[in-house]
Motif scaffolding. Sequence first.
Motif, PDB file in Angstrom:
ATOM      1  N   THR A   1      26.838  -3.949  -3.261  1.00  0.00           N
ATOM      2  CA  THR A   1      27.129  -2.968  -2.221  1.00  0.00           C
ATOM      3  C   THR A   1      27.151  -1.594  -2.872  1.00  0.00           C
ATOM      4  N   LEU A   2      26.298  -0.675  -2.370  1.00  0.00           N
ATOM      5  CA  LEU A   2      26.161   0.661  -2.945  1.00  0.00           C
ATOM      6  C   LEU A   2      26.706   1.710  -1.990  1.00  0.00           C
ATOM      7  N   ILE A   3      27.252   2.782  -2.567  1.00  0.00           N
ATOM      8  CA  ILE A   3      27.594   3.977  -1.799  1.00  0.00           C
ATOM      9  C   ILE A   3      26.923   5.162  -2.480  1.00  0.00           C
ATOM     10  N   GLY A   4      26.824   6.276  -1.753  1.00  0.00           N
ATOM     11  CA  GLY A   4      26.156   7.454  -2.284  1.00  0.00           C
ATOM     12  C   GLY A   4      24.781   7.606  -1.669  1.00  0.00           C
ATOM     13  N   ALA A   5      23.914   8.299  -2.376  1.00  0.00           N
ATOM     14  CA  ALA A   5      22.549   8.518  -1.876  1.00  0.00           C
ATOM     15  C   ALA A   5      21.830   7.183  -1.716  1.00  0.00           C
ATOM     16  N   ARG A   6      21.088   7.096  -0.631  1.00  0.00           N
ATOM     17  CA  ARG A   6      20.389   5.843  -0.339  1.00  0.00           C
ATOM     18  C   ARG A   6      19.259   5.624  -1.344  1.00  0.00           C
ATOM     19  N   MET A   7      19.201   4.429  -1.911  1.00  0.00           N
ATOM     20  CA  MET A   7      18.161   4.094  -2.880  1.00  0.00           C
ATOM     21  C   MET A   7      16.924   3.602  -2.131  1.00  0.00           C
ATOM     22  N   PRO A   8      15.758   4.128  -2.456  1.00  0.00           N
ATOM     23  CA  PRO A   8      14.534   3.695  -1.758  1.00  0.00           C
ATOM     24  C   PRO A   8      14.256   2.205  -1.983  1.00  0.00           C
ATOM     25  N   ALA A   9      13.610   1.606  -0.986  1.00  0.00           N
ATOM     26  CA  ALA A   9      13.274   0.185  -1.079  1.00  0.00           C
ATOM     27  C   ALA A   9      12.329  -0.083  -2.246  1.00  0.00           C
ATOM     28  N   ALA A  10      11.441   0.870  -2.536  1.00  0.00           N
ATOM     29  CA  ALA A  10      10.505   0.689  -3.650  1.00  0.00           C
ATOM     30  C   ALA A  10      11.257   0.626  -4.978  1.00  0.00           C
ATOM     31  N   ALA A  11      12.305   1.444  -5.117  1.00  0.00           N
ATOM     32  CA  ALA A  11      13.080   1.432  -6.363  1.00  0.00           C
ATOM     33  C   ALA A  11      13.816   0.106  -6.523  1.00  0.00           C
ATOM     34  N   ILE A  12      14.358  -0.411  -5.419  1.00  0.00           N
ATOM     35  CA  ILE A  12      15.055  -1.702  -5.473  1.00  0.00           C
ATOM     36  C   ILE A  12      14.082  -2.815  -5.832  1.00  0.00           C
ATOM     37  N   ALA A  13      12.878  -2.760  -5.236  1.00  0.00           N
ATOM     38  CA  ALA A  13      11.865  -3.781  -5.543  1.00  0.00           C
ATOM     39  C   ALA A  13      11.467  -3.733  -7.008  1.00  0.00           C
ATOM     40  N   ALA A  14      11.363  -2.513  -7.574  1.00  0.00           N
ATOM     41  CA  ALA A  14      11.002  -2.373  -8.986  1.00  0.00           C
ATOM     42  C   ALA A  14      12.089  -2.961  -9.887  1.00  0.00           C
ATOM     43  N   ILE A  15      13.344  -2.741  -9.499  1.00  0.00           N
ATOM     44  CA  ILE A  15      14.454  -3.309 -10.290  1.00  0.00           C
ATOM     45  C   ILE A  15      14.446  -4.828 -10.195  1.00  0.00           C
ATOM     46  N   GLU A  16      14.141  -5.351  -8.998  1.00  0.00           N
ATOM     47  CA  GLU A  16      14.147  -6.809  -8.808  1.00  0.00           C
ATOM     48  C   GLU A  16      13.075  -7.475  -9.670  1.00  0.00           C
ATOM     49  N   LYS A  17      11.981  -6.797  -9.923  1.00  0.00           N
ATOM     50  CA  LYS A  17      10.920  -7.359 -10.761  1.00  0.00           C
ATOM     51  C   LYS A  17      11.356  -7.500 -12.221  1.00  0.00           C
ATOM     52  N   LYS A  18      12.420  -6.799 -12.591  1.00  0.00           N
ATOM     53  CA  LYS A  18      12.907  -6.865 -13.970  1.00  0.00           C
ATOM     54  C   LYS A  18      13.841  -8.060 -14.207  1.00  0.00           C
ATOM     55  N   LEU A  19      14.181  -8.800 -13.153  1.00  0.00           N
ATOM     56  CA  LEU A  19      15.111  -9.923 -13.303  1.00  0.00           C
ATOM     57  C   LEU A  19      14.637 -10.960 -14.323  1.00  0.00           C
ATOM     58  N   PRO A  20      13.363 -11.388 -14.310  1.00  0.00           N
ATOM     59  CA  PRO A  20      12.945 -12.380 -15.323  1.00  0.00           C
ATOM     60  C   PRO A  20      13.098 -11.887 -16.754  1.00  0.00           C
ATOM     61  N   GLN A  21      12.881 -10.575 -16.977  1.00  0.00           N
ATOM     62  CA  GLN A  21      13.015 -10.019 -18.323  1.00  0.00           C
ATOM     63  C   GLN A  21      14.468 -10.084 -18.806  1.00  0.00           C
ATOM     64  N   ALA A  22      15.415 -10.084 -17.891  1.00  0.00           N
ATOM     65  CA  ALA A  22      16.831 -10.146 -18.247  1.00  0.00           C
ATOM     66  C   ALA A  22      17.347 -11.578 -18.319  1.00  0.00           C
ATOM     67  N   GLY A  23      16.450 -12.565 -18.276  1.00  0.00           N
ATOM     68  CA  GLY A  23      16.871 -13.958 -18.337  1.00  0.00           C
ATOM     69  C   GLY A  23      17.393 -14.480 -17.022  1.00  0.00           C
ATOM     70  N   LEU A  24      17.001 -13.856 -15.897  1.00  0.00           N
ATOM     71  CA  LEU A  24      17.478 -14.255 -14.569  1.00  0.00           C
ATOM     72  C   LEU A  24      16.312 -14.746 -13.724  1.00  0.00           C
ATOM     73  N   GLU A  25      15.532 -15.641 -14.296  1.00  0.00           N
ATOM     74  CA  GLU A  25      14.393 -16.176 -13.555  1.00  0.00           C
ATOM     75  C   GLU A  25      14.866 -16.911 -12.302  1.00  0.00           C
ATOM     76  N   GLY A  26      14.147 -16.686 -11.208  1.00  0.00           N
ATOM     77  CA  GLY A  26      14.459 -17.362  -9.961  1.00  0.00           C
ATOM     78  C   GLY A  26      15.617 -16.753  -9.199  1.00  0.00           C
ATOM     79  N   ALA A  27      16.223 -15.695  -9.728  1.00  0.00           N
ATOM     80  CA  ALA A  27      17.348 -15.068  -9.039  1.00  0.00           C
ATOM     81  C   ALA A  27      16.845 -14.095  -7.981  1.00  0.00           C
ATOM     82  N   THR A  28      17.648 -13.920  -6.933  1.00  0.00           N
ATOM     83  CA  THR A  28      17.323 -12.958  -5.876  1.00  0.00           C
ATOM     84  C   THR A  28      18.360 -11.846  -5.889  1.00  0.00           C
ATOM     85  N   LEU A  29      17.897 -10.631  -5.611  1.00  0.00           N
ATOM     86  CA  LEU A  29      18.757  -9.450  -5.598  1.00  0.00           C
ATOM     87  C   LEU A  29      18.868  -8.929  -4.171  1.00  0.00           C
ATOM     88  N   VAL A  30      20.087  -8.858  -3.667  1.00  0.00           N
ATOM     89  CA  VAL A  30      20.345  -8.339  -2.321  1.00  0.00           C
ATOM     90  C   VAL A  30      21.191  -7.085  -2.469  1.00  0.00           C
TER      91      VAL A  30
END
Length: 461
Positions: free
Chosen positions: A296-325
Amino acid sequence: MSESDKMFAPQTEGRITNRFSLLLDKADDDVIDSSLRSGVELRGATPWILMFAILVASIGLNINSPAVIIGAMLISPLMGPIVGIGYGIGIYDFTLIRRSLANLGIAAGISLATSTLYFLLTPLDEAQSELLARTTPTLWDVLIALTGGLAGIIGMTRREKSNVIPGVAIATALMPPLCTAGYGLANANWAVFGGAFYLFSINCVFIAVATVIVIEYLRLPHRKFVDQRVERRVKRTLLMVVMLTGLPSIYLAIQLVDNEVFGNRARQFVRQEFSGGASHVVDTSLSPLQRRIELTLIGARMPAAAIAAIEKKLPQAGLEGATLVVNQAEDSRVDVGVLKADILAEIYRDTQEGLRERDATIAQLREELARRDAQRDAWRGIAADTGAEFVAQYPDCKDVLMGLALLPARDDQAASEVPTLTARCTRTLAPAEVQRAQAWLVARTKTAGAQLMLIPPARRR
């Protein structure tokens, strides 16, 4: 010590292994046999002690008090039948095994009935952390039961008894799982009942296994099987029981470790990717089983593209198969009113804490002022009486002033206030009179450092 032990002991003398030998201070075989058999029975006062211990443990779990739970474990009589089962298996005494199993079953029934009745009657029906901790046994519980059981049976077979048994009762924690199982029965929560009773079963089985291991090592007299097939069947059955009890705990331990690893990696990932920007994380919810990270975030709204880019980094962090909401303030899934209420509640709590601290400081200052006022009033009375008495003794001295003078700090003492009497005399007092007046002032004010200052008469020109 048995004859075989006496023959063995001299062979170990002088060796480094002699220090770790369990045979040197072992009690006699008949003493061990009598002690372990006597602990099996559940008669007389023992059932009452068991019921009271279960009640104490249930209350401790209900109010989330570790101290109360530990106290209940100390008075628990459950170790006797469990050790009796292991001893019976170790010496192939099936009569003792059946009697121990019967007493353990009765003890478990009494414990479940007592704890279930308590949790049916108590108005506190919320499951606390101490209670929930007994619902998911793992491999570590197996290791605790096994090592605790080893320590317990070694302590029981010594000539000089020690405080090992209370420690084993606390470490293996036989009472709380039965109480937690009673909670599951009272609330028809079969998952809690199953997990808690499985933990109790782990403790029973591996304490008994530890007993068998030590009994075999100590070479206590045991019965011989005429048919070797029966002996092999007994050993296979024991091994099967151990495996059936231990294997699920290994799976649960692997799952627990995986959940902890997922949680650590997810928290580290959130700190790295969502810090330093215009948006701030106010809540993080992790679901290891579903491999889900919800923010849950507060402050300036983060663009959907930025969130999608962060979600693509999950496998690199050892979180394969995880979903980010990601829930943001403008998102309809976030209750802004609830968020504001939480913030206001936090501000209110901080304000109340500040007000309490201020009120405590004011009360302390008022108490100090009242104490000083009382001292001042008392000093006024003492000063007036002391001045009048001095003038009565020395009529040639007038203009008496009485007060408190501040003595500066010295090497051996801190600064302090001392009574001081100042008077103007029309004649010069003799040294003996001055000394007597000084002693009188010290006695009158009850202060060793009281000062007498006499102003001599003015000289005529």
